[in-house]
Design a protein around this motif. Structure first.
Motif, PDB file in Angstrom:
ATOM      1  N   TRP A 126       7.333   1.306   4.399  1.00 45.32           N
ATOM      2  CA  TRP A 126       8.010   2.594   4.553  1.00 45.32           C
ATOM      3  C   TRP A 126       7.050   3.711   4.969  1.00 45.32           C
ATOM      4  N   ARG A 127       5.814   3.328   5.221  1.00 46.78           N
ATOM      5  CA  ARG A 127       4.855   4.313   5.722  1.00 46.78           C
ATOM      6  C   ARG A 127       5.084   4.546   7.208  1.00 46.78           C
ATOM      7  N   TYR A 128       4.837   5.749   7.616  1.00 48.65           N
ATOM      8  CA  TYR A 128       5.022   6.075   9.025  1.00 48.65           C
ATOM      9  C   TYR A 128       3.933   5.435   9.880  1.00 48.65           C
ATOM     10  N   ASP A 129       2.744   5.235   9.288  1.00 53.17           N
ATOM     11  CA  ASP A 129       1.628   4.690  10.071  1.00 53.17           C
ATOM     12  C   ASP A 129       1.581   3.164  10.023  1.00 53.17           C
ATOM     13  N   GLN A 130       2.579   2.557   9.438  1.00 46.79           N
ATOM     14  CA  GLN A 130       2.600   1.104   9.361  1.00 46.79           C
ATOM     15  C   GLN A 130       3.383   0.560  10.554  1.00 46.79           C
ATOM     16  N   LEU A 131       2.671  -0.153  11.433  1.00 47.10           N
ATOM     17  CA  LEU A 131       3.325  -0.683  12.627  1.00 47.10           C
ATOM     18  C   LEU A 131       3.356  -2.202  12.579  1.00 47.10           C
ATOM     19  N   PRO A 132       4.439  -2.838  13.085  1.00 48.44           N
ATOM     20  CA  PRO A 132       5.651  -2.184  13.582  1.00 48.44           C
ATOM     21  C   PRO A 132       6.526  -1.722  12.427  1.00 48.44           C
ATOM     22  N   ARG A 133       7.355  -0.747  12.652  1.00 52.46           N
ATOM     23  CA  ARG A 133       8.272  -0.284  11.607  1.00 52.46           C
ATOM     24  C   ARG A 133       9.658  -0.121  12.200  1.00 52.46           C
ATOM     25  N   LEU A 134      10.633  -0.206  11.306  1.00 54.48           N
ATOM     26  CA  LEU A 134      12.028  -0.133  11.723  1.00 54.48           C
ATOM     27  C   LEU A 134      12.629   1.237  11.422  1.00 54.48           C
ATOM     28  N   HIS A 135      11.840   2.123  10.856  1.00 55.29           N
ATOM     29  CA  HIS A 135      12.354   3.424  10.440  1.00 55.29           C
ATOM     30  C   HIS A 135      11.511   4.529  11.075  1.00 55.29           C
ATOM     31  N   GLN A 136      11.953   5.784  10.895  1.00 48.99           N
ATOM     32  CA  GLN A 136      11.187   6.903  11.440  1.00 48.99           C
ATOM     33  C   GLN A 136      10.855   7.926  10.358  1.00 48.99           C
ATOM     34  N   MET A 137      10.855   7.475   9.113  1.00 45.44           N
ATOM     35  CA  MET A 137      10.557   8.393   8.018  1.00 45.44           C
ATOM     36  C   MET A 137       9.060   8.710   8.007  1.00 45.44           C
ATOM     37  N   ASN A 138       8.733   9.989   8.039  1.00 47.81           N
ATOM     38  CA  ASN A 138       7.340  10.424   8.033  1.00 47.81           C
ATOM     39  C   ASN A 138       7.138  11.371   6.864  1.00 47.81           C
ATOM     40  N   SER A 139       6.723  10.794   5.741  1.00 56.21           N
ATOM     41  CA  SER A 139       6.573  11.590   4.523  1.00 56.21           C
ATOM     42  C   SER A 139       5.135  11.516   4.028  1.00 56.21           C
ATOM     43  N   PRO A 140       4.366  12.580   4.191  1.00 59.03           N
ATOM     44  CA  PRO A 140       2.982  12.568   3.684  1.00 59.03           C
ATOM     45  C   PRO A 140       2.923  12.314   2.185  1.00 59.03           C
ATOM     46  N   GLU A 141       3.899  12.876   1.442  1.00 59.43           N
ATOM     47  CA  GLU A 141       3.903  12.669  -0.013  1.00 59.43           C
ATOM     48  C   GLU A 141       4.061  11.178  -0.323  1.00 59.43           C
ATOM     49  N   PHE A 142       4.987  10.542   0.403  1.00 63.33           N
ATOM     50  CA  PHE A 142       5.208   9.118   0.187  1.00 63.33           C
ATOM     51  C   PHE A 142       3.942   8.332   0.474  1.00 63.33           C
ATOM     52  N   MET A 143       3.325   8.611   1.601  1.00 66.19           N
ATOM     53  CA  MET A 143       2.149   7.820   2.002  1.00 66.19           C
ATOM     54  C   MET A 143       0.998   8.013   1.029  1.00 66.19           C
ATOM     55  N   GLU A 144       0.871   9.222   0.526  1.00 65.66           N
ATOM     56  CA  GLU A 144      -0.211   9.463  -0.435  1.00 65.66           C
ATOM     57  C   GLU A 144       0.049   8.689  -1.730  1.00 65.66           C
ATOM     58  N   LEU A 145       1.299   8.753  -2.190  1.00 70.21           N
ATOM     59  CA  LEU A 145       1.657   8.033  -3.417  1.00 70.21           C
ATOM     60  C   LEU A 145       1.465   6.529  -3.246  1.00 70.21           C
ATOM     61  N   GLN A 146       1.873   6.034  -2.096  1.00 71.62           N
ATOM     62  CA  GLN A 146       1.773   4.596  -1.861  1.00 71.62           C
ATOM     63  C   GLN A 146       0.317   4.162  -1.861  1.00 71.62           C
ATOM     64  N   THR A 147      -0.538   4.938  -1.243  1.00 69.76           N
ATOM     65  CA  THR A 147      -1.967   4.612  -1.223  1.00 69.76           C
ATOM     66  C   THR A 147      -2.528   4.624  -2.640  1.00 69.76           C
TER      67      THR A 147
END
Lengths: 320, 631
Positions: free
Chosen positions: B531-552
């Motif tokens: 669900w990260r925006y920088d994860q390729l390939p992806r099927l979505h277009q969600m770009n959430s910095p908060e999400f990516m930080e939490l996931q990391t």
């Protein structure tokens, strides 16, 4: 005759080339590729595409394919059986499918002839009506439906046959026994076509003048039919045989699925679904080659059936 | 913080060392607590299990497998066959004596040990290991195997096992042929792009010495990881070792082509060395496979199957007839067959791993209303999940969440809990499975007005040949158009092959399309990277910095060892996804199977991850082998 045969062989290779070309560009125009599996990471996918020349222009890829065909090396399967020689796959699978189809044809011809002759000779009587009813059923009901019904009643309910293709790897009774139901399922359609066609041809032939002469000469009905009438009916039927053979070959996919027969049908389906380009091309070439050879053999055998036909003969001779 | 973290690590390690109790391959008389003990939640409802006297033959069907090459498989049935035929370091099994599931060392002599910050892990192997052909297996065997797995020329799909959850230093660099400095620079950038198109070329690629896999002695392997890693992730990596299985070096070398770009190891049975719990003794492609118990396996005594006969039968009708005729011991139930066997006492439910739904192109240039969050929420609340799951698919369960019920959180070593049972997990689930037509209409009206009050047409892609998916799509069409008004909204259904559908979504050419996202049951945080925006390939277009930080932070950062913090993080990540709504969840793919009367399941209820422990269940030894093995 030789010149004719050589001409036909040449046309055969031209036809093969055109079919290959058309198929190649057609399958490459379909969206997707062999390595589109989301489970494959992008860097891995790109490396695999490079390895199998899939990153090159289509015309270059087709060139690779033609080179492989000429050397009888179809290459390796990309997805269906990765890295396995396609030649090995075909030699493993084709015999089962070919045997299935040949045995079906061996049943179709005599049974079709028998039923067609019976219907023609007993026209408008009970045997004729019974045969006609059978023909309607065989033509109307798809072979896979008949296959499922036979499997359910004869194998599952009555236990007379195995439900699936035998696991025996030898051509023994177990294997042949397990092939009876699928062979029958594949045969019914062809039997119906030949029966119906032969019935019509024979009825017309039986009313002809030379048949009247034959009876006048003292020949019994079955002698007149088998020595004269049937032979004259063979020519158009022989043309049908190629179509029946090719139809069974391509139509055996579903029957193979029902009886779990490891034949060409499933390989072809899996190759198409997974975009295994080399395997698709190889199976297409094989099927086309078989159909063209069958056509050639049938054409060449016309002169055997009817000596008046001269293959590649002079202007005055009947041409096939 | 550092002190408490160390204390936790030490305490946790002490507890996890309690693997060496009775019930397994070791004879430690000290009954230390089992690794996985969740009280009633984790204890199985164990059935009476007599001992079989006679040959136990287990008969079932399976998909055709193309090869047994461990490094190249991307197909799940191949992975299953490999887990049978290749030995693993660890196994997660049901211990009948202590009535819990627990980790057992298999090829490993003991559990893995680690350094203080859990970046260096050491595994010691047993000293009596060998392939079925007699070739010994030791640390050098594994080093060779993994060197081939990561070989950049061979481009093995399984290579990613060493740069995913178990992220070995230098492994990705070696695999991609990157220079180590470039690799470290890309890693440190925070938004790594590993696409070969953008990677810098080099004449000085990483060597095997740069990879954090070392052989300390004949039986000891040491791994240096890029980030601190929990024990559960290490155990999981080396359980069910498919891609990571050992290969026979001599056989592998012999299987190379002239320029060492293609390797045919495992393509044929004769070209495969086996060491697993069972040995495949016969294999007719597209037809059958036969396995026999490997009595030399360290845990052979824990499994009840002597012989496994797997038939390849593609037609479901044929499978059912074979099951009813007593020729099979298990049959998977589909939406068509489940109603017939729903009340049958032999039918058991199996918890599915993932949630299915449909993606929405939230960055669509051609259909602007899809960019409207209220419109996407309208679709979410207009979806009748219960009807789709129960009436169309029959066996599935409705799901209005992202992380499936098989996501485990908390103290994974001692007291794991389902995320969906936590207060945080439950807070993300709306009432009535979030089916709220009134709210849906309200949101649609807002979006409709904001977008010019023009008729909306949205395409929904479904998979070709997937009957139930088509029925579900038609149901959604009827429901959506009925609710929003057929003059205002039209759902256009398009069928296409699976790969084509996913490819179209990856390219952002779709409006909406069915799909699912994989999930690791023990490490949902890691698999939320999709669900990260920088994860390729992806099927979505969600770009959430908060999400990516939490996931990391949760997957490889400061939250890795914070059980409560991780639960909160997972809940917050899920809430972010549900708020943005790039994907409308609909059902979780629970399934059902029916077993024959011969099979007496060890566990009455499904207990993840051992299920009903069918490998360890009593099976009546009253049938003979039906497949004659070809020598």
């Amino acid at each position: 005759m030789l010149k004719y045969v050589l001409q036909r062989v040449l046309f055969m290779f031209i036809a093969l080339f055109l079919v290959s070309l058309f198929t190649f560009f057609l399958i490459n125009s379909v969206p997707g590729g062999p390595f589109e599996n989301p489970a494959i990471r992008p860097e891995v996918r790109l490396a695999m595409e490079r390895r199998f020349h899939l990153d090159q222009p289509l015309i270059v890829q087709f060139g690779h394919f033609l080179r492989s065909i000429v050397t009888f090396d179809f290459g390796i399967s990309l997805i269906v059986q990765p890295s396995r020689d396609i030649t090995d796959i075909l030699t493993e699978r084709f015999p089962i499918t070919i045997v299935l189809n040949l045995l079906s044809n061996f049943i179709i011809v005599p049974l079709g002839f028998f039923l067609g002759s019976l219907a023609a000779l007993k026209r408008n009587r009970i045997p004729d009506h019974a045969v006609s009813a059978l023909v309607v059923v065989f033509i109307s009901v798809p072979s896979f439906v008949l296959a499922s019904l036979m499997q359910y009643f004869l194998a599952f309910r009555l236990g007379l046959f195995p439900m699936i293709f035998s696991t025996s790897q030898n051509w023994d009774w177990d294997r042949l026994h397990s092939m009876i139901l699928p062979i029958l399922a594949l045969s019914f359609g062809g039997i119906a076509f030949i029966t119906r066609f032969l019935r019509g041809e024979l009825i017309e032939t039986l009313n002809s003048d030379y048949m009247l002469l034959a009876k006048t000469k003292g020949l019994r009905t079955h002698q007149a039919v088998f020595r004269h009438a049937l032979r004259n009916s063979l020519i158009p039927i022989m043309g049908m045989l190629v179509g029946i053979f090719v139809t069974i070959l391509s139509g055996s996919v579903v029957v193979e699925e029902i009886f779990a027969i490891p034949g060409m049908g499933r390989i072809m389906i899996n190759a198409l679904l997974s975009h295994d380009y080399p395997l698709i091309m190889a199976t297409t070439v094989m099927y086309t080659f078989i159909a063209l050879v069958a056509r050639l053999l049938i054409d060449l055998s016309y002169s055997i059936v009817d000596p008046r036909i001269v293959i590649g003969g002079g202007r005055s001779a009947a041409r096939s | 913080m550092k002190f408490w973290k160390k204390a936790f690590v030490i305490a946790g390690s002490a507890l996890t060392l309690g693997l060496l109790a009775a019930c397994g391959g070791n004879n430690d008389p000290d009954p230390t607590p089992p690794v996985v003990d969740g009280g009633e939640q984790q204890q199985g409802q164990q059935a009476e299990q007599p001992v079989a006297e006679g040959l136990v033959v287990y008969r079932r069907t399976g998909a055709s497998i193309p090869s047994l090459a461990p490094h190249n498989h991307t197909f799940d049935p191949v992975r299953v066959a490999l887990t049978y035929t290749q030995g693993s370091f660890f196994y997660l099994l049901y211990c009948t004596e202590t009535n819990h599931i627990r980790w057992f060392p298999g090829f490993a002599a003991d559990l893995p040990v680690h350094n203080d910050d859990m970046t260096v892990w050491t595994i010691t192997l047993r000293e009596d290991l060998a392939f079925s052909n007699g070739t010994p297996i030791n640390a050098h065997t594994y080093e060779y195997s993994w060197r081939m797995l990561l070989n950049p020329t061979l481009a093995s799909p399984g290579a990613s096992a060493f740069f995913n959850v178990f992220n070995v230093v230098g492994a990705r660099a070696y695999f991609l042929g990157l220079n180590m400095e470039d690799y470290l620079e890309i890693t440190a950038s925070g938004e790594p792009n590993w696409s070969p198109d953008v990677l810098p070329a080099t004449d000085n690629p990483a060597t095997w010495d740069d990879v954090g896999i070392e052989v300390l002695d004949d039986y000891t392997l040491r791994f240096t990881l890029a980030t601190p890693t929990r024990e559960i992730d290490v155990l999981q990596t080396f359980a069910s070792m498919a891609a990571l299985a050992a290969v026979d070096p001599e056989m592998y070398e012999a299987a190379f082509n002239a320029d060492r770009t293609i390797n045919t190891y495992g393509l044929e049975l004769a070209d495969l060395a086996q060491s697993g719990r069972w040995i495949m003794v016969d294999w007719a492609r597209d037809q059958y496979r036969v396995f026999e118990r490997n009595h030399d396996h360290p845990l052979a005594h824990m499994f009840t199957w002597d012989v496994i006969e797997e038939l390849v039968v593609p037609d479901p009708g044929t499978v059912m007839q074979m099951f009813l005729a007593g020729e099979l011991d298990v049959m998977a139930l589909t939406s068509t067959t489940f109603p017939q066997f729903r009340e049958d006492p032999r039918t058991v439910r199996v918890e599915g791993p993932v949630v299915w739904g449909f993606h929405i192109n939230s960055a669509s240039e051609t259909n602007p209303i899809l960019r409207d969050r209220d419109f996407r929420h309208a679709l979410f609340y207009a979806t009748d999940r219960v009807t789709i799951a129960h009436d169309i698919f029959q066996v599935f369960i409705p799901a209005n969440y992202i992380a499936s019920s098989r996501a485990w959180v908390g103290d994974l070593a001692n007291n794991p809990v389902r995320f969906r049972d936590t207060p945080q997990g439950m807070a993300n689930q709306g009432a009535n499975y979030s089916f709220d037509p009134e709210r849906a209409l309200e949101l649609f009206n807002l979006a409709w007005e904001r977008n010019g009050s023009v008729p909306v047409q949205m395409e929904l892609q479904y998979f070709e040949g997937a009957l139930e998916q088509r029925l579900a799509s038609e149901f959604l069409k009827e429901e959506f158009e009925g609710l929003f008004g057929a003059d205002r909204f039209e759902l256009v259904l398009t069928s296409m092959p699976v790969t084509a559908s996913y490819e179209r979504m990856q390219a952002g050419l779709h409006d909406s399309g069915w799909g699912t996202e994989g999930q690791n049951s023990w490490n949902a945080w890691a698999t939320f990277n999709i669900w990260r925006y920088d994860q390729l390939p992806r099927l979505h277009q969600m770009n959430s910095p908060e999400f990516m930080e939490l996931q990391t932070r949760a997957a490889q950062g400061d939250l890795v060892f914070d059980d409560d913090g991780r639960i909160d993080a997972l809940a917050r990540m899920e809430a972010i996804i549900l708020d943005y709504m790039p994907w409308v969840p609909i059902y979780q793919n629970n399934t059902a199977v029916i077993y024959s009367d011969r099979v007496h399941l060890l566990l009455d209820e499904f207990l993840f991850p051992v299920g009903h422990a069918v490998h360890q269940s009593f099976i009546e030894p009253n049938v003979e082998r039906s497949i004659v093995v070809n020598p």
